[in-house]
Motif scaffolding. Structure first.
Motif, short mmCIF file in Angstrom:
data_model
loop_
_atom_site.label_atom_id
_atom_site.label_comp_id
_atom_site.label_asym_id
_atom_site.label_seq_id
_atom_site.Cartn_x
_atom_site.Cartn_y
_atom_site.Cartn_z
N LYS A 52 42.76 41.65 29.08
CA LYS A 52 43.80 41.29 30.06
C LYS A 52 43.85 42.32 31.18
N VAL A 53 44.37 41.88 32.30
CA VAL A 53 44.59 42.75 33.45
C VAL A 53 46.08 42.83 33.71
N GLU A 54 46.59 44.04 33.93
CA GLU A 54 48.01 44.24 34.25
C GLU A 54 48.15 44.70 35.70
N LYS A 55 49.34 44.52 36.22
CA LYS A 55 49.59 44.89 37.61
C LYS A 55 49.29 46.37 37.85
N SER A 56 49.63 47.24 36.89
CA SER A 56 49.40 48.67 37.06
C SER A 56 47.91 48.98 37.27
N MET A 57 47.04 48.17 36.65
CA MET A 57 45.60 48.38 36.81
C MET A 57 45.16 48.05 38.23
N MET A 58 45.75 47.01 38.82
CA MET A 58 45.43 46.64 40.19
C MET A 58 45.99 47.66 41.17
N GLN A 59 47.17 48.20 40.87
CA GLN A 59 47.74 49.22 41.72
C GLN A 59 46.87 50.47 41.74
N ALA A 60 46.27 50.79 40.59
CA ALA A 60 45.51 52.04 40.44
C ALA A 60 44.21 52.03 41.24
N ILE A 61 43.62 50.85 41.48
CA ILE A 61 42.32 50.81 42.16
C ILE A 61 42.45 50.64 43.67
N GLN A 62 43.68 50.50 44.16
CA GLN A 62 43.88 50.29 45.60
C GLN A 62 43.63 51.55 46.41
N ASN A 63 43.54 51.34 47.73
CA ASN A 63 43.34 52.42 48.71
C ASN A 63 42.03 53.18 48.48
N LYS A 64 41.06 52.48 47.89
CA LYS A 64 39.72 53.01 47.76
C LYS A 64 38.77 52.07 48.49
N GLY A 122 57.61 48.05 41.65
CA GLY A 122 56.79 49.22 41.90
C GLY A 122 55.93 49.05 43.13
N GLN A 123 54.87 49.85 43.23
CA GLN A 123 53.97 49.81 44.36
C GLN A 123 53.41 48.40 44.57
N PRO A 124 53.45 47.89 45.81
CA PRO A 124 52.91 46.55 46.04
C PRO A 124 51.42 46.47 45.72
N VAL A 125 51.00 45.28 45.30
CA VAL A 125 49.58 45.01 45.10
C VAL A 125 49.07 44.27 46.33
N TYR A 126 47.97 44.75 46.90
CA TYR A 126 47.38 44.10 48.06
C TYR A 126 46.52 42.93 47.59
N GLN A 127 46.63 41.81 48.30
CA GLN A 127 45.90 40.61 47.89
C GLN A 127 45.05 40.10 49.05
N PRO A 128 43.72 40.25 48.96
CA PRO A 128 42.84 39.68 49.98
C PRO A 128 42.45 38.25 49.62
N ASP A 129 42.35 37.42 50.62
CA ASP A 129 41.88 36.06 50.41
C ASP A 129 40.87 35.71 51.49
N THR A 130 39.83 34.99 51.12
CA THR A 130 38.94 34.39 52.10
C THR A 130 39.60 33.13 52.65
N TRP A 131 39.02 32.54 53.66
CA TRP A 131 39.57 31.28 54.16
C TRP A 131 39.49 30.20 53.09
N GLN A 132 38.44 30.23 52.29
CA GLN A 132 38.32 29.27 51.19
C GLN A 132 39.44 29.45 50.19
#
Length: 443
Positions: A66-78, A105-115
């Motif tokens: 599983k993936v948790e929000k804290s894991m996504m927060q930790a890999i950001q800004n790299k 907590g810290q926001p999670v950034y979400q990138p999306d393609t046009w698709q």
């Protein structure tokens, strides 16, 4: 993968066996994609000793970490900035930026393609069509258009159905109500908190009965209120409109919705999402209906930053009965009941803020706003409930009835504090009515 590949008007009525075959096919595809394209996911899966070849059945899905929000927060800004190692496409293919609200907590950034963004709109088209939106509707969107996803995808989903969309982003509440009145809008989308706020402003600031407006359907999200009968009743009575629930999240997508048959629950869009329910303490799978657990979800078609077995912490339960609308997508009974990180033990009893909301909103003499505060000033938990009393209401009678209902529905006692109508904080998006101050004490 083309947009047409995941759009099919008959998906909602697929037989269960074919629907599960589709989910397995899509899960294997998104899992393989993430394994090949995402450094974050590849590292996670290699550490667990699992590869795409190991996924042969839906039961095998549970082998995937599983993936948790804290894991996504930790890999950001790299690199690739600002998303980090979960990005599966070249940075130049990212066309849309969103981020979570940051309430946990810290926001999670979400990138999306046009698709990906087309996929978002498609998910919303399923929602809105099921709730009766048609090309003849004029849809007013009273939210501030910004980096939080809010109803952005609802906007594009409505356009996809051919609706006329009126954005009300920069207007204040009074101006939004007047614009609805001026244009005779037939539908709108907002959080339950803001629906009730608009009704209050229309009545008490503008002298307009909100039920006299032309709104005949309202789609809600962001809070469990539209799935709580007492709150839904307040909204429907105020506007003289049908109120529909929906649930989604920035990291996940718009994954469930209430249809026009309103079965006291929401359909999971099982053609585009795979939903699992786990025991909140043991993590064991829950497949039987009527047992509450924590949701783990996979977005089956989102490519730029995949959402695979995401621990959403939403508390849900399967409904044993199918909906009378004919859709084969399963129902979650009562919608999203709450969040696992909100449901907490107080004096040894599990307390759900949604249960308190249901009680408060069932009293006509109380206003729409309230605050629920849990503290531990000494060795014993203390619960304070702040409510607003409407003018002319009998406080003694309300207090007695409120205490009885709270005890009956939550098995707990409360320090009730009554305030003048209109004096508690008002919110325009997600409300923050529940405060567990014990957590701060333990930091």
């Amino acid at each position: 993968m083309s947009h047409s590949e995941f759009w099919n008007p008959f998906l909602e009525t697929l037989p269960r066996q074919k629907l599960e075959q589709l989910q397995l096919y899509k899960f294997k595809r998104i899992f393989s994609w993430a394994y090949q394209q995402s450094k974050f996911h590849r590292s996670l899966y290699d550490a667990a000793g699992i590869t795409p070849d190991d996924i042969r059945t839906l039961d095998d899905v549970r082998k995937v970490p599983k993936v948790e929000k804290s894991m996504m927060q930790a890999i950001q800004n790299k690199d690739p900035f600002p998303y980090g190692d979960a990005l599966c496409v070249p940075l130049e293919e990212v066309s849309t930026f969103r981020q979570t609200s940051g309430t946990t907590g810290q926001p999670v950034y979400q990138p999306d393609t046009w698709q990906d963004w087309e996929w978002w709109a498609e998910c919303w088209a399923y929602i809105l069509w099921s709730q009766g939106y048609r090309a003849s509707d004029r849809v007013f969107l009273p939210f501030g258009y910004n980096i939080f996803v809010a109803f952005w995808a609802g906007h594009y989903g409505a356009e996809k159905l051919g609706c006329e969309v009126v954005p009300g982003g920069v207007l204040d509440t009074q101006a939004r109500i007047l614009k609805i009145q001026e244009l005779q809008a037939t539908a709108m989308m907002a959080t339950p908190t803001y629906v009730l706020r608009m009704a209050d402003v229309a009545k008490n600031k503008l002298g307009i009965d909100p039920a006299s407006l032309s709104i005949d359907k309202i789609t809600c999200a962001g809070e469990p209120g539209a799935g709580i009968p007492a709150t839904k009743k307040r909204m429907e009575a105020a506007f003289g409109a049908k109120v529909f629930d929906h649930s989604g999240a920035t990291e996940i997508g718009a994954w469930s919705y209430e249809c026009r048959h309103q079965p006291f629950g929401m359909h999971v869009n099982e053609a585009m999402f795979l939903v699992e329910i786990e025991d909140m303490e043991t993590g064991e799978p829950i497949t039987e209906p009527g047992i509450k657990g924590k949701m783990v979800i996979t977005a089956l078609d989102r490519m730029a930053q995949p959402c695979i077995r995401f621990d959403a912490k939403d508390v849900i339960q399967w409904d044993p009965d199918p909906c009378t609308c004919g859709r084969t997508f399963r129902l979650i009974k009562g919608g999203v009941i709450g969040r696992a990180d909100d449901i907490t033990k107080v004096k040894g009893v599990l307390l759900s803020p949604a249960a308190v909301e249901a009680v408060v909103r069932s009293f006509e003499a109380l206003g729409d706003e309230y605050e629920l505060i849990v503290e531990r000033p000494g060795d014993v938990d203390h619960i304070t409930l702040k409510v607003e009393l409407k003018p002319g209401a009998d406080r003694v009678q309300v207090e007695s009835g409120l205490k009885d209902q709270l005890r009956l529905k939550t098995n707990l006692g409360y320090d009730l504090q009554f305030f003048e109508y209109g004096s508690l904080p008002r919110y325009k998006l997600k409300a923050r009515r529940f405060k567990d101050l014990r957590k701060k004490d333990n930091l």
